[in-house]
Design a protein around this motif. Structure first.
Motif, PDB file in Angstrom:
ATOM      1  N   ILE A   1       0.879  -1.306  -0.092  1.00  0.00           N
ATOM      2  CA  ILE A   1       0.127   0.225  -0.008  1.00  0.00           C
ATOM      3  C   ILE A   1       0.892   1.123  -0.093  1.00  0.00           C
ATOM      4  O   ILE A   1       0.797   2.071  -0.730  1.00  0.00           O
TER       5      ILE A   1
ATOM      6  N   VAL B   1      -0.907  16.451   7.780  1.00  0.00           N
ATOM      7  CA  VAL B   1      -2.259  16.820   7.343  1.00  0.00           C
ATOM      8  C   VAL B   1      -2.565  18.291   7.338  1.00  0.00           C
ATOM      9  O   VAL B   1      -3.230  18.949   6.518  1.00  0.00           O
TER      10      VAL B   1
ATOM     11  N   GLY C   1      -6.533   3.810   5.448  1.00  0.00           N
ATOM     12  CA  GLY C   1      -6.662   3.463   6.882  1.00  0.00           C
ATOM     13  C   GLY C   1      -8.069   3.284   6.962  1.00  0.00           C
ATOM     14  O   GLY C   1      -9.065   3.224   6.345  1.00  0.00           O
ATOM     15  N   SER C   2      -8.332   3.672   8.475  1.00  0.00           N
ATOM     16  CA  SER C   2      -9.901   3.392   8.691  1.00  0.00           C
ATOM     17  C   SER C   2     -10.693   4.510   8.708  1.00  0.00           C
ATOM     18  O   SER C   2     -10.202   5.736   8.150  1.00  0.00           O
TER      19      SER C   2
ATOM     20  N   VAL D   1     -10.471   7.863  11.092  1.00  0.00           N
ATOM     21  CA  VAL D   1      -9.440   8.661  10.767  1.00  0.00           C
ATOM     22  C   VAL D   1      -9.497   9.301   9.357  1.00  0.00           C
ATOM     23  O   VAL D   1      -9.252  10.438   9.344  1.00  0.00           O
TER      24      VAL D   1
ATOM     25  N   LEU E   1     -16.765  -1.593  -0.286  1.00  0.00           N
ATOM     26  CA  LEU E   1     -15.814  -1.804  -0.881  1.00  0.00           C
ATOM     27  C   LEU E   1     -15.484  -3.113  -1.742  1.00  0.00           C
ATOM     28  O   LEU E   1     -15.557  -2.860  -2.960  1.00  0.00           O
TER      29      LEU E   1
HETATM   30  P1  NAD Z   1      -5.586   3.756  11.149  1.00  0.00           P
HETATM   31  O1  NAD Z   1      -6.766   4.651  10.290  1.00  0.00           O
HETATM   32  O2  NAD Z   1      -5.637   3.637  12.556  1.00  0.00           O
HETATM   33  O3  NAD Z   1      -4.296   4.494  10.431  1.00  0.00           O
HETATM   34  C1  NAD Z   1      -3.617   4.712   9.450  1.00  0.00           C
HETATM   35  C2  NAD Z   1      -2.727   5.858   9.346  1.00  0.00           C
HETATM   36  O4  NAD Z   1      -3.151   6.784   9.742  1.00  0.00           O
HETATM   37  C3  NAD Z   1      -1.740   5.334  10.241  1.00  0.00           C
HETATM   38  O5  NAD Z   1      -0.373   5.573   9.539  1.00  0.00           O
HETATM   39  C4  NAD Z   1      -1.861   6.123  11.498  1.00  0.00           C
HETATM   40  O6  NAD Z   1      -0.633   6.523  12.240  1.00  0.00           O
HETATM   41  C5  NAD Z   1      -2.535   7.663  10.912  1.00  0.00           C
HETATM   42  N1  NAD Z   1      -3.143   8.285  11.586  1.00  0.00           N
HETATM   43  C6  NAD Z   1      -4.111   7.954  12.839  1.00  0.00           C
HETATM   44  N2  NAD Z   1      -4.432   8.822  13.261  1.00  0.00           N
HETATM   45  C7  NAD Z   1      -4.401  10.067  12.236  1.00  0.00           C
HETATM   46  C8  NAD Z   1      -4.665  11.429  12.330  1.00  0.00           C
HETATM   47  N3  NAD Z   1      -5.537  11.823  13.540  1.00  0.00           N
HETATM   48  N4  NAD Z   1      -4.306  12.310  11.579  1.00  0.00           N
HETATM   49  C9  NAD Z   1      -3.437  11.753  10.417  1.00  0.00           C
HETATM   50  N5  NAD Z   1      -3.024  10.549  10.529  1.00  0.00           N
HETATM   51  C10 NAD Z   1      -3.541   9.559  11.320  1.00  0.00           C
HETATM   52  O7  NAD Z   1      -5.910   2.348  10.276  1.00  0.00           O
HETATM   53  P2  NAD Z   1      -4.966   1.234  10.381  1.00  0.00           P
HETATM   54  O8  NAD Z   1      -5.337   0.409  11.654  1.00  0.00           O
HETATM   55  O9  NAD Z   1      -3.424   1.413  10.088  1.00  0.00           O
HETATM   56  O10 NAD Z   1      -5.494   0.210   9.073  1.00  0.00           O
HETATM   57  C11 NAD Z   1      -6.648  -0.456   9.240  1.00  0.00           C
HETATM   58  C12 NAD Z   1      -7.457   0.276   8.527  1.00  0.00           C
HETATM   59  O11 NAD Z   1      -7.520   0.553   7.045  1.00  0.00           O
HETATM   60  C13 NAD Z   1      -8.946  -0.785   8.494  1.00  0.00           C
HETATM   61  O12 NAD Z   1     -10.274   0.174   8.535  1.00  0.00           O
HETATM   62  C14 NAD Z   1      -9.015  -0.881   7.096  1.00  0.00           C
HETATM   63  O13 NAD Z   1     -10.053  -1.450   6.329  1.00  0.00           O
HETATM   64  C15 NAD Z   1      -8.234   0.225   6.153  1.00  0.00           C
HETATM   65  N6  NAD Z   1      -7.862  -0.191   5.051  1.00  0.00           N
HETATM   66  C16 NAD Z   1      -8.296   0.208   3.841  1.00  0.00           C
HETATM   67  C17 NAD Z   1      -7.634  -0.208   2.507  1.00  0.00           C
HETATM   68  C18 NAD Z   1      -8.573   0.415   1.132  1.00  0.00           C
HETATM   69  O14 NAD Z   1      -7.785   0.176   0.356  1.00  0.00           O
HETATM   70  N7  NAD Z   1      -9.647   0.629   1.296  1.00  0.00           N
HETATM   71  C19 NAD Z   1      -6.616  -0.891   2.528  1.00  0.00           C
HETATM   72  C20 NAD Z   1      -5.866  -1.215   3.852  1.00  0.00           C
HETATM   73  C21 NAD Z   1      -6.638  -1.022   5.065  1.00  0.00           C
END
Ligand code: NAD
Length: 428
Positions: free
Chosen positions: A120, A178, A190-191, A194, A375
Motif C-alpha cells: 500500500i 495533514v 486506513g480506517s 481517521v 468496498l
Molecule cells: P488507522 O486509520 O488507524 O491508521 C492509518 C494511518 O493513519 C496510520 O499511519 C496512522 O498513524 C495514521 N493516523 C491515525 N490517526 C491520524 C490522524 N488523526 N491524522 C493523521 N493520520 C493519522 O488504520 P490502520 O489500523 O493502520 O489500518 C486498518 C484500517 O485501514 C482498516 O479500517 C482497513 O479497512 C483500512 N484499510 C483500507 C484499505 C483500502 O484500500 N480501502 C486498505 C488497507 C486498510
C-alpha cells in the motif's frame, strides 16, 4: 522511532525546495527510478517477506504476495505514467491547438496503514513520485521497519535528496502533515474515522497555504459474500473461509458477512463449522500456518470485545481455539445475525464472520447493501440471472463472482470503494 516537529518541518522544507527540479526531471528518469526500485525489491524479495512475517505476523504466502504487489505497483505506475505523460491533442479544429496534460500538484503526504505494509505505501508513494510530486511518507507506527525498507530502496533506486522523506510516528505525526500549509495532496489509506477526520482537517485553510488540499482516502469495509441456493458449496465454503480468515481478517477487503439463502442455510453452517475447525492457527514463522496472530494487544482486545457483543446479539456457531502466547484470536463465526446488529454493521478487522439468512436472492442483495460501506463483495451462484443482477445492484467498488473477495491484482482488478469506504482514485 518518532519524528519530532522539527524533523517534519525540515522534511517539508526540503520537499518544497526540491519541487521544481523534480517537476522538471524527465519522464524517462522518473519512470526508470521506479523500475530500478522494483528490481531491488525483486532481488530482496525473500528477505523483505521475512521482515513482514516478523514485524506484522503475516503468514508466508501472504507476506510474499504483499511483496509481489509492491513490485507490481512500481511497474504499473511507471508504465501508466509513460502513457499519460505526453500531452494529448483534443479536437482537430484547424488553426487551433488544444492539449490536455497532467502536471504535479506539489508536496504529497502519504499516510499508510500496517496491514499491507509494503504494497500500500509503495502504491501511494510511487504514483505521487512518478507524476512529479515530492513525497513525505508516514508509515504506520505498527510497521515502521517496512516503511524504513521502502525508504532505503527508493533512495538506492535514485530518488534525489529531499524529493522523498520518511517521517516515522503515530497519529500526531500524521496530523501534523495533514495540517501543514505546504501539503497539496494527501494520500491516505486506513480506517473510516481517521479518514473522515483527515478530510475535515484538510478543509481548514492555514496561514501560508496556497492550494486546496486534495484528499484520496481509501477506508474500511464491511464486505459480504452472498451464497445463493444454486451455489457450488464446495467452492463457496473455501471462498468464504479464505476471505474471512486470510491474514486473520485484517484486510479491508475481508469478508465479514456471509449472506446465505434459506434453502441451504443449515447445510452451509455445518460445512462452514468443519472448515473453520480445520484451519491451522499459529506462529506465522511456520510455513504451514494458515492463520497467524493479529497485529497487537490493542487489536486483540478490540476484537475480543466484539466477540462478546456477538455472543449477546447472535448465536455463536464456532470459535477457533488458540493456545500459547501471542496476540491470537481464533476465527469466530456467529449465525442468525440481523442487519441491525453491531457485528453486521461495524468493521471489526479480525477473523470474525457474521452469517445472515436471506429469504430470497433479492433479500440477499438488500442485506448486502445494508451497511454504509461499499468496498468489496462477492456472489457464489450458478444462476446467470443472479450474477447479472449482482453486477447491476450489488453496490461495491470491487465485485467478485464465484471466487474469494480478497487479493486484487494490480492492473487487473483496480482496487477501491465508495460511500464510506473511500473517495479518490482506485489503486492500481
Ligand atoms: P488507522 O486509520 O488507524 O491508521 C492509518 C494511518 O493513519 C496510520 O499511519 C496512522 O498513524 C495514521 N493516523 C491515525 N490517526 C491520524 C490522524 N488523526 N491524522 C493523521 N493520520 C493519522 O488504520 P490502520 O489500523 O493502520 O489500518 C486498518 C484500517 O485501514 C482498516 O479500517 C482497513 O479497512 C483500512 N484499510 C483500507 C484499505 C483500502 O484500500 N480501502 C486498505 C488497507 C486498510
Amino acid at each position: 522511532s518518532s519524528a519530532s516537529s522539527g524533523d517534519i518541518q525540515q522534511a517539508l522544507r526540503r520537499a518544497v525546495q526540491a519541487q521544481e527540479s523534480w517537476r522538471d526531471t524527465t519522464t524517462e528518469r522518473r519512470v526508470n527510478i521506479l523500475y530500478a526500485a522494483a528490481s531491488i525489491m525483486r532481488t530482496r524479495r525473500n528477505e523483505l517477506a521475512a521482515w513482514e512475517i516478523l514485524e506484522c505476523g503475516k503468514p508466508w504466502r501472504e507476506a510474499d504476495a504483499d511483496l509481489a504487489e509492491a513490485i507490481d505497483f512500481l511497474e504499473y505506475y511507471a508504465t501508466s505514467w509513460r502513457t499519460l505523460a505526453s500531452p494529448k491533442r483534443l479536437g482537430q479544429e484547424p488553426g487551433e491547438l488544444n492539449q490536455r496534460l497532467y502536471s504535479p500538484r506539489g508536496v504529497t503526504a502519504v499516510i499508510a496503514p500496517w496491514n499491507f505494509p509494503l504494497a500500500i505505501p509503495t502504491g501511494m508513494v510511487s504514483a505521487a513520485l512518478v507524476t512529479g510530486n515530492p513525497v513525505i511518507f508516514k508509515p504506520s507506527e505498527r510497521s515502521p521497519m517496512m516503511g524504513h525498507w521502502l525508504t532505503e530502496i527508493l533512495q538506492e533506486a535514485g530518488v534525489p535528496e529531499g524529493v522523498f522523506s520518511c517521517v516515522q510516528g503515530g497519529p500526531d505525526v500524521g496530523q501534523a502533515l495533514v495540517c501543514h500549509p505546504d501539503i497539496a495532496t494527501i494520500a491516505f489509506t486506513g480506517s473510516k474515522d481517521v479518514g473522515l477526520g483527515i478530510l475535515k482537517d484538510a478543509g481548514t485553510l492555514r496561514p501560508g497555504q496556497r492550494m486546496v488540499k486534495r484528499v484520496l482516502a481509501e477506508m474500511g469495509g464491511k464486505n459480504a459474500i452472498i451464497v445463493d441456493d444454486t451455489a457450488d458449496l464446495d467452492d463457496a465454503i473455501v471462498g468464504v473461509v479464505s476471505s474471512f480468515t486470510g491474514y486473520a481478517g485484517q484486510k479491508c477487503s475481508a469478508c465479514s458477512r456471509a449472506i446465505v439463502h434459506a434453502a441451504i442455510y443449515e447445510s452451509f453452517q455445518a460445512r462452514l463449522k468443519e472448515a473453520v475447525l480445520s484451519l491451522r492457527i499459529g506462529n506465522p514463522e511456520e510455513p504451514e500456518t494458515q492463520v497467524g496472530p493479529v497485529i497487537d494487544r490493542r487489536a486483540q482486545s478490540k476484537i475480543q470485545e466484539y466477540i462478546e457483543i456477538g455472543k449477546k446479539e447472535a448465536r455463536l456457531l464456532v470459535e477457533g481455539a488458540v493456545t500459547g502466547p501471542g496476540w491470537y484470536v481464533g476465527p469466530t463465526v456467529f449465525a442468525d445475525v440481523a442487519p441491525t446488529h453491531r457485528i453486521a454493521q461495524e468493521e471489526i478487522f479480525g477473523p470474525i464472520l457474521a452469517v445472515m439468512k436471506a429469504s430470497s436472492y433479492q433479500d440477499a442483495l438488500t442485506l448486502a447493501n445494508s451497511t454504509p460501506y461499499a468496498l468489496t463483495g462477492g456472489v457464489y451462484s450458478r444462476s446467470p440471472a443472479h450474477l447479472e443482477l449482482a453486477r447491476q445492484r450489488f453496490d461495491v467498488g470491487n465485485l467478485y463472482l464465484n471466487r474469494p473477495i480478497t487479493g486484487a491484482l494490480v492492473g487487473r482488478q483496480p482496487f477501491g470503494g465508495h460511500r464510506l469506504s473511500g473517495v479518490g482514485a482506485k489503486a492500481g
